[in-house]
Write a protein that holds these residues in place. Structure first.
Motif, PDB file in Angstrom:
ATOM      1  N   ALA A 130     -21.691 -45.912  34.305  1.00 58.17           N
ATOM      2  CA  ALA A 130     -21.269 -45.049  33.207  1.00 58.17           C
ATOM      3  C   ALA A 130     -20.420 -43.854  33.630  1.00 58.17           C
ATOM      4  O   ALA A 130     -19.447 -43.536  32.946  1.00 58.17           O
ATOM      5  CB  ALA A 130     -22.481 -44.572  32.407  1.00 58.17           C
ATOM      6  N   ARG A 140     -16.952 -43.664  31.813  1.00 52.83           N
ATOM      7  CA  ARG A 140     -16.752 -42.552  30.876  1.00 52.83           C
ATOM      8  C   ARG A 140     -15.562 -41.699  31.315  1.00 52.83           C
ATOM      9  O   ARG A 140     -14.760 -41.257  30.484  1.00 52.83           O
ATOM     10  CB  ARG A 140     -18.016 -41.706  30.804  1.00 52.83           C
ATOM     11  CG  ARG A 140     -17.990 -40.643  29.728  1.00 52.83           C
ATOM     12  CD  ARG A 140     -19.270 -39.823  29.699  1.00 52.83           C
ATOM     13  NE  ARG A 140     -20.410 -40.639  29.311  1.00 52.83           N
ATOM     14  CZ  ARG A 140     -21.403 -40.974  30.126  1.00 52.83           C
ATOM     15  NH1 ARG A 140     -21.405 -40.561  31.377  1.00 52.83           N
ATOM     16  NH2 ARG A 140     -22.409 -41.711  29.692  1.00 52.83           N
ATOM     17  N   ASP A 175     -22.875 -42.933  24.281  1.00 54.03           N
ATOM     18  CA  ASP A 175     -23.197 -44.138  25.038  1.00 54.03           C
ATOM     19  C   ASP A 175     -23.303 -45.313  24.073  1.00 54.03           C
ATOM     20  O   ASP A 175     -23.692 -45.158  22.909  1.00 54.03           O
ATOM     21  CB  ASP A 175     -24.498 -43.955  25.812  1.00 54.03           C
ATOM     22  CG  ASP A 175     -24.307 -43.088  27.043  1.00 54.03           C
ATOM     23  OD1 ASP A 175     -23.154 -42.800  27.418  1.00 54.03           O
ATOM     24  OD2 ASP A 175     -25.322 -42.688  27.649  1.00 54.03           O
TER      25      ASP A 175
END
Length: 199
Positions: free
Chosen positions: A49, A53, A69
């Protein structure tokens, strides 16, 4: 930077297959304050992530960026309430809190507490941040073994700490404006945990 909010949603194959990503994106599309754009960044290589991201964040061209998320959901007023709070307080970074879904305990460790830059606390990653600030700080995985108060911390806390160092005004909106869906395979941003391992 253009006016408006970009929402960045990092996801991976398992979340697309099981419908979680679709549900998350649907919650963004249902906002009372519409996002100017949505960037869905797919983690194909198992980078996790923080990296996914950050790649999405680098593509944002609006004044504000929000994060979600792909296993969570925004309530319809989420972006509107965070933007109202930012404009009212002159904040660079606003965070609300979540309603836990599928979790036996409703965790409220910092809910309602004014953010103290002298002693930063966990803010969650579902925030609204000035894009130039967010891009100057970026997301990365904390060093292995990094602890705060004896506990391992994630990229969201590291992001907050770096925003504090950059001089950001961080404001907590004491409202529950999004849903944290606990499903037993939450990855906490790590590509080696939970459903992120399913390709």
């Amino acid at each position: 930077m253009k006016p408006g909010i970009t929402v960045v949603v990092p996801t991976h194959t398992a979340r697309v297959r099981n419908g979680m990503a679709k549900r998350a994106i649907g919650s963004v599309l249902g906002q009372t304050l519409p996002a100017a754009s949505i960037i869905v960044e797919h983690d194909i290589a198992g980078a996790g992530a923080p990296d996914t991201r950050d790649r999405g964040l680098r593509k944002a061209t609006t004044e504000w960026v929000a994060f979600l998320d792909s296993d969570d959901q925004m309530k319809p007023v989420h972006l509107e309430r965070l933007m109202e709070c930012a404009l009212e307080t002159g904040a660079d970074y606003v965070y609300a809190w979540y309603k836990a879904v599928g979790f036996g305990v409703d965790p409220l460790p910092h809910f309602g507490r004014t953010f103290n830059p002298e002693r930063p606390t966990q803010t969650t990653i579902t925030t609204l941040v000035r894009t130039e600030l967010a891009q100057s700080v970026g997301f990365r995985e904390p060093p292995e073994g990094a602890l705060i108060d004896g506990e391992r911390y994630g990229e969201d806390f590291l992001f907050t700490v770096e925003c504090v160092k950059a001089g950001a005004r961080i404001v907590h909106l004491p409202e529950r404006t999004w849903l944290w869906n606990f499903h037993g395979s939450n990855t906490s941003g790590r590509a080696d945990q939970g459903d992120a391992r399913i390709r």
